[in-house]
Design a protein around this motif. Sequence first.
Motif, PDB file in Angstrom:
ATOM      1  N   ARG A 178      15.821  12.008  51.366  1.00 16.84           N
ATOM      2  CA  ARG A 178      16.522  10.888  50.715  1.00 16.84           C
ATOM      3  C   ARG A 178      15.755   9.571  50.850  1.00 16.84           C
ATOM      4  O   ARG A 178      16.286   8.547  51.259  1.00 16.84           O
ATOM      5  N   CYS A 179      14.469   9.606  50.495  1.00 14.71           N
ATOM      6  CA  CYS A 179      13.627   8.413  50.551  1.00 14.71           C
ATOM      7  C   CYS A 179      13.154   8.081  49.138  1.00 14.71           C
ATOM      8  O   CYS A 179      13.310   8.888  48.227  1.00 14.71           O
ATOM      9  N   ALA A 180      12.578   6.893  48.990  1.00 16.91           N
ATOM     10  CA  ALA A 180      12.014   6.506  47.691  1.00 16.91           C
ATOM     11  C   ALA A 180      10.941   5.454  47.919  1.00 16.91           C
ATOM     12  O   ALA A 180      11.073   4.586  48.774  1.00 16.91           O
ATOM     13  N   GLY A 181       9.882   5.535  47.135  1.00 18.51           N
ATOM     14  CA  GLY A 181       8.733   4.663  47.329  1.00 18.51           C
ATOM     15  C   GLY A 181       7.821   5.282  48.367  1.00 18.51           C
ATOM     16  O   GLY A 181       8.195   6.224  49.067  1.00 18.51           O
ATOM     17  N   TRP A 182       6.607   4.773  48.462  1.00 14.20           N
ATOM     18  CA  TRP A 182       5.687   5.294  49.479  1.00 14.20           C
ATOM     19  C   TRP A 182       5.320   4.177  50.452  1.00 14.20           C
ATOM     20  O   TRP A 182       5.813   4.143  51.564  1.00 14.20           O
ATOM     21  N   CYS A 183       4.502   3.240  50.040  1.00 13.61           N
ATOM     22  CA  CYS A 183       4.141   2.135  50.930  1.00 13.61           C
ATOM     23  C   CYS A 183       5.231   1.075  50.966  1.00 13.61           C
ATOM     24  O   CYS A 183       5.435   0.418  51.982  1.00 13.61           O
ATOM     25  N   GLU A 184       5.894   0.891  49.875  1.00 14.06           N
ATOM     26  CA  GLU A 184       7.004  -0.063  49.770  1.00 14.06           C
ATOM     27  C   GLU A 184       8.265   0.714  49.405  1.00 14.06           C
ATOM     28  O   GLU A 184       8.198   1.667  48.628  1.00 14.06           O
ATOM     29  N   PRO A 185       9.402   0.312  49.939  1.00 13.11           N
ATOM     30  CA  PRO A 185      10.639   1.011  49.574  1.00 13.11           C
ATOM     31  C   PRO A 185      10.992   0.782  48.100  1.00 13.11           C
ATOM     32  O   PRO A 185      10.650  -0.248  47.528  1.00 13.11           O
ATOM     33  N   SER A 186      11.637   1.751  47.509  1.00 16.05           N
ATOM     34  CA  SER A 186      12.106   1.647  46.133  1.00 16.05           C
ATOM     35  C   SER A 186      13.629   1.762  46.141  1.00 16.05           C
ATOM     36  O   SER A 186      14.198   2.450  46.993  1.00 16.05           O
ATOM     37  N   HIS A 187      14.268   1.113  45.198  1.00 19.10           N
ATOM     38  CA  HIS A 187      15.729   1.148  45.138  1.00 19.10           C
ATOM     39  C   HIS A 187      16.258   2.461  44.565  1.00 19.10           C
ATOM     40  O   HIS A 187      17.435   2.755  44.696  1.00 19.10           O
ATOM     41  N   GLN A 188      15.364   3.243  43.923  1.00 15.23           N
ATOM     42  CA  GLN A 188      15.829   4.479  43.305  1.00 15.23           C
ATOM     43  C   GLN A 188      14.721   5.530  43.349  1.00 15.23           C
ATOM     44  O   GLN A 188      13.549   5.223  43.119  1.00 15.23           O
ATOM     45  N   PRO A 189      15.078   6.779  43.643  1.00 13.86           N
ATOM     46  CA  PRO A 189      14.085   7.854  43.615  1.00 13.86           C
ATOM     47  C   PRO A 189      13.543   8.063  42.199  1.00 13.86           C
ATOM     48  O   PRO A 189      14.167   7.653  41.220  1.00 13.86           O
ATOM     49  N   LEU A 190      12.389   8.688  42.103  1.00 12.93           N
ATOM     50  CA  LEU A 190      11.785   8.990  40.801  1.00 12.93           C
ATOM     51  C   LEU A 190      12.121  10.396  40.326  1.00 12.93           C
ATOM     52  O   LEU A 190      12.205  10.636  39.134  1.00 12.93           O
TER      53      LEU A 190
END
Length: 150
Positions: A96-108
Amino acid sequence: MMTATATGGAVSGLAVRLQSFDCRSIPAKFHVEEAWQAAAKLRARCIANRTRSSLEATEAEVGMMMPVQLCKGYDEGLLEWEEEWAYLEALEGTERCAGWCEPSHQPLWGNMHETPKDRCSFVAGEAFEGQVKRICSQVQLYCMVVMVGA
């Protein structure tokens, strides 16, 4: 036992590097960031195109229904990023994560209605440290027991 100790130390170092916000000084980590950015740009174009072709749906509504793998151009992107995208998709799905180096508000790739708990590089570092370091500790303990029993 020395191998387990050395491996445990290396695991800790790698986990810290994965968890840090520094992406540029770690080439492999930056490479995964480039893959994530490529997927994010593809999805953003896809959402914009679908929104323009819709009479009533907003960009936010389309975004909630549109994982990147359904976008035109995804198969072509796989030619360059197949391993990286598979890894990121798996992390998003299981952690349940999103983004790699920076967080993202929504998964891809999926779970569009869930709020991500963190950026995927941080979660990968936590998992790596927790699982691999635990195994190294178990090997060290086993070696000590064998040496004491001998």
